[in-house]
Motif scaffolding. Structure first.
Motif, PDB file in Angstrom:
ATOM      1  N   UNK A 240       0.763  -1.891   0.261  1.00 58.34           N
ATOM      2  CA  UNK A 240      -0.599  -0.007   0.432  1.00 58.34           C
ATOM      3  C   UNK A 240       0.816   1.097  -0.215  1.00 58.34           C
ATOM      4  N   UNK A 241       0.192   2.501  -0.989  1.00 59.28           N
ATOM      5  CA  UNK A 241       1.462   3.306  -0.754  1.00 59.28           C
ATOM      6  C   UNK A 241       1.485   4.449   0.755  1.00 59.28           C
ATOM      7  N   UNK A 242       0.281   3.932   1.061  1.00 57.34           N
ATOM      8  CA  UNK A 242       0.637   4.617   2.294  1.00 57.34           C
ATOM      9  C   UNK A 242       1.611   4.098   3.741  1.00 57.34           C
ATOM     10  N   UNK A 243       2.012   2.582   3.457  1.00 63.05           N
ATOM     11  CA  UNK A 243       2.727   2.328   4.270  1.00 63.05           C
ATOM     12  C   UNK A 243       4.515   2.493   4.190  1.00 63.05           C
ATOM     13  N   UNK A 244       4.998   3.318   2.623  1.00 65.13           N
ATOM     14  CA  UNK A 244       5.976   3.196   2.019  1.00 65.13           C
ATOM     15  C   UNK A 244       5.883   4.671   1.988  1.00 65.13           C
ATOM     16  N   UNK A 245       5.306   5.722   1.713  1.00 67.53           N
ATOM     17  CA  UNK A 245       5.065   7.289   1.268  1.00 67.53           C
ATOM     18  C   UNK A 245       6.543   8.329   1.292  1.00 67.53           C
ATOM     19  N   UNK A 246       6.159   7.557   3.196  1.00 69.16           N
ATOM     20  CA  UNK A 246       7.696   8.386   3.880  1.00 69.16           C
ATOM     21  C   UNK A 246       9.391   7.880   2.967  1.00 69.16           C
ATOM     22  N   UNK A 247       9.102   6.843   2.768  1.00 71.13           N
ATOM     23  CA  UNK A 247      10.907   6.081   2.419  1.00 71.13           C
ATOM     24  C   UNK A 247      11.000   6.621   0.659  1.00 71.13           C
ATOM     25  N   UNK A 248       9.186   7.092  -0.337  1.00 68.23           N
ATOM     26  CA  UNK A 248       9.204   7.392  -1.222  1.00 68.23           C
ATOM     27  C   UNK A 248      10.259   8.088  -1.784  1.00 68.23           C
ATOM     28  N   UNK A 249       9.590   9.253  -0.644  1.00 67.30           N
ATOM     29  CA  UNK A 249       9.694  10.830  -0.609  1.00 67.30           C
ATOM     30  C   UNK A 249      11.188  11.213  -0.243  1.00 67.30           C
ATOM     31  N   UNK A 250      12.169  10.513   0.659  1.00 68.39           N
ATOM     32  CA  UNK A 250      12.688   9.897   1.118  1.00 68.39           C
ATOM     33  C   UNK A 250      14.006   9.327  -0.074  1.00 68.39           C
ATOM     34  N   UNK A 251      13.944   9.024  -0.476  1.00 72.66           N
ATOM     35  CA  UNK A 251      14.741   8.471  -1.924  1.00 72.66           C
ATOM     36  C   UNK A 251      14.875   7.057  -1.294  1.00 72.66           C
ATOM     37  N   UNK A 252      15.182   6.823  -0.604  1.00 69.70           N
ATOM     38  CA  UNK A 252      15.315   4.504   0.322  1.00 69.70           C
ATOM     39  C   UNK A 252      14.458   3.869  -0.849  1.00 69.70           C
ATOM     40  N   UNK A 253      13.563   4.206  -1.400  1.00 67.81           N
ATOM     41  CA  UNK A 253      13.163   2.920  -2.415  1.00 67.81           C
ATOM     42  C   UNK A 253      12.584   3.851  -3.533  1.00 67.81           C
ATOM     43  N   UNK A 254      12.308   3.306  -4.575  1.00 71.21           N
ATOM     44  CA  UNK A 254      11.624   4.137  -5.638  1.00 71.21           C
ATOM     45  C   UNK A 254      10.946   3.012  -6.089  1.00 71.21           C
ATOM     46  N   UNK A 255       9.521   3.659  -7.024  1.00 70.45           N
ATOM     47  CA  UNK A 255       8.527   3.561  -7.489  1.00 70.45           C
ATOM     48  C   UNK A 255       8.408   2.724  -8.908  1.00 70.45           C
ATOM     49  N   UNK A 256       8.000   2.079  -8.935  1.00 71.04           N
ATOM     50  CA  UNK A 256       8.947   0.805 -10.175  1.00 71.04           C
ATOM     51  C   UNK A 256       7.100   0.847 -11.012  1.00 71.04           C
ATOM     52  N   UNK A 257       7.799   1.258 -12.566  1.00 71.72           N
ATOM     53  CA  UNK A 257       6.196   1.569 -13.666  1.00 71.72           C
ATOM     54  C   UNK A 257       5.979   0.653 -13.623  1.00 71.72           C
ATOM     55  N   UNK A 258       4.529  -0.401 -12.973  1.00 72.11           N
ATOM     56  CA  UNK A 258       3.894  -0.720 -13.058  1.00 72.11           C
ATOM     57  C   UNK A 258       2.649  -0.656 -12.627  1.00 72.11           C
ATOM     58  N   UNK A 259       1.770  -0.936 -12.955  1.00 74.53           N
ATOM     59  CA  UNK A 259       0.203  -0.394 -11.877  1.00 74.53           C
ATOM     60  C   UNK A 259      -0.417  -1.892 -12.145  1.00 74.53           C
ATOM     61  N   UNK A 260      -1.240  -2.177 -10.866  1.00 76.80           N
ATOM     62  CA  UNK A 260      -1.519  -3.116 -10.127  1.00 76.80           C
ATOM     63  C   UNK A 260      -2.851  -3.304 -11.102  1.00 76.80           C
ATOM     64  N   UNK A 261      -3.427  -4.280 -11.617  1.00 75.75           N
ATOM     65  CA  UNK A 261      -4.771  -4.487 -12.598  1.00 75.75           C
ATOM     66  C   UNK A 261      -5.745  -4.760 -11.968  1.00 75.75           C
ATOM     67  N   UNK A 262      -5.708  -4.792 -10.683  1.00 73.21           N
ATOM     68  CA  UNK A 262      -6.247  -4.980  -9.243  1.00 73.21           C
ATOM     69  C   UNK A 262      -6.394  -3.748  -8.363  1.00 73.21           C
ATOM     70  N   UNK A 263      -7.480  -3.811  -7.854  1.00 73.61           N
ATOM     71  CA  UNK A 263      -7.402  -2.676  -7.236  1.00 73.61           C
ATOM     72  C   UNK A 263      -8.697  -3.510  -5.507  1.00 73.61           C
ATOM     73  N   UNK A 264      -7.918  -2.828  -4.374  1.00 64.57           N
ATOM     74  CA  UNK A 264      -8.199  -3.638  -2.935  1.00 64.57           C
ATOM     75  C   UNK A 264      -8.764  -1.696  -1.905  1.00 64.57           C
ATOM     76  N   UNK A 265      -9.447  -2.146  -1.214  1.00 65.75           N
ATOM     77  CA  UNK A 265     -10.145  -1.397  -0.477  1.00 65.75           C
ATOM     78  C   UNK A 265     -10.135  -1.503   0.810  1.00 65.75           C
TER      79      UNK A 265
END
Length: 301
Positions: A240-265
């Protein structure tokens, strides 16, 4: 019809087990059996069908259960009022999971801690299937689900938010910096994941199965452990984006260009048809207010 017999009946009906009801109530099993038979005798009907080692409610039992829950709810409210309680109190047993507890619930927990300190929120870590089962059996008062499906037999649910997912890797990972990825690309690398039964992990695994075969995911016990593994280059992970938002902002992780073909709620669920206590209604109302999709991703500082 004695109140204690209704308490015993409600417990047996929720668990569908004389043995487990006796254990939870602190009675001998023979005492539970005697109380149920006495209740059946006083009403002149059978409340349970006994099928070998299993039981189920009869139609009369199902009708009585509705009344029993209303009576016991009123008794609890009367006891709290007469005892001088001027506000919500008691314990709510809540089925939840790490991603929701750590990243979505803090504003809600903070609200209850300061506004309603007499309400104890007992959080029980649980996978979605386990939560649904516990809600139907009366083991949990309410539960959070993170799933693709939003309608569940025997339960009432409120969808709080669609939960965005992101595929992440360490900045130095071979897939980092790619402009697009195919399932074949993902099949060639290690994937870190939560245990089987986590909805988005199972959906991701099914998506890769056609090109990945039966290759197992690397299972980690917690999201925090997964994030550390990803950051150290052990593999990629869908989270979930919410769990890695801080790490992505700090550059500790990077988002890969793949969109999940499903959704969860993210959903809030409770047993259908039950009479809701004021504490449970309050929890549902505040969860909708503080955790709906227009609420901030992070708890306020």
């Amino acid at each position: 019809m004695e109140l204690r017999h209704l308490v015993t009946f409600q417990k047996v009906a929720s668990l569908l087990s004389f043995t487990r009801a006796a254990q939870e109530l602190g009675y001998a099993q023979s005492s539970v059996t005697t109380q149920i038979r006495g209740l059946e005798s006083s009403l002149g009907v059978e409340l349970f069908d006994r099928l070998g080692g299993r039981i189920r409610l009869t139609p009369a039992g199902e009708r009585l259960l509705e009344y029993a829950e209303q009576i016991l709810t009123l008794v609890e409210a009367a006891r709290a009022d007469v005892a001088g309680g001027d506000g919500p109190s008691g314990t709510l047993v809540i089925g939840t999971m790490e991603s929701i507890t750590s990243y979505r619930m803090p504003p809600l927990l903070e609200f209850f801690h300061h506004r309603y300190p007499k309400v104890q929120l007992a959080l029980r870590p649980s996978l979605c299937a386990e939560t649904r089962h516990a809600l139907r059996q009366g083991g949990f008062d309410i539960g959070f689900l993170l799933e693709q499906e939003t309608r569940h037999p025997g339960l009432e649910t409120v969808v709080l938010a669609e939960e965005p997912l992101v595929l992440v890797a360490a900045p130095g990972h071979p897939l980092a910096g790619r402009r697009e990825l195919s399932p074949v690309d993902l099949a060639a690398v290690s994937v870190l994941a939560a245990e089987a039964g986590c909805a988005y992990r199972d959906l991701f695994e099914a998506e890769l199965r056609t090109v990945r075969g039966g290759a197992p995911f690397l299972e980690f016990g917690t999201i925090e452990a997964i994030k550390k593994g990803v950051a150290s280059g052990l593999g990629i992970s869908l989270l979930p984006v919410v769990t890695v938002a801080a790490e992505l902002e700090k550059g500790e992780m990077t988002a890969l260009p793949w969109d999940a073909p499903f959704s969860v709620y993210t959903q809030l669920a409770w047993r259908g048809g039950r009479r809701l206590s004021r504490e449970l209604r309050l929890f549902i109302d505040q969860a909708k207010r503080l955790m709906r999709e227009d609420a901030p991703l992070h708890a306020p500082a």
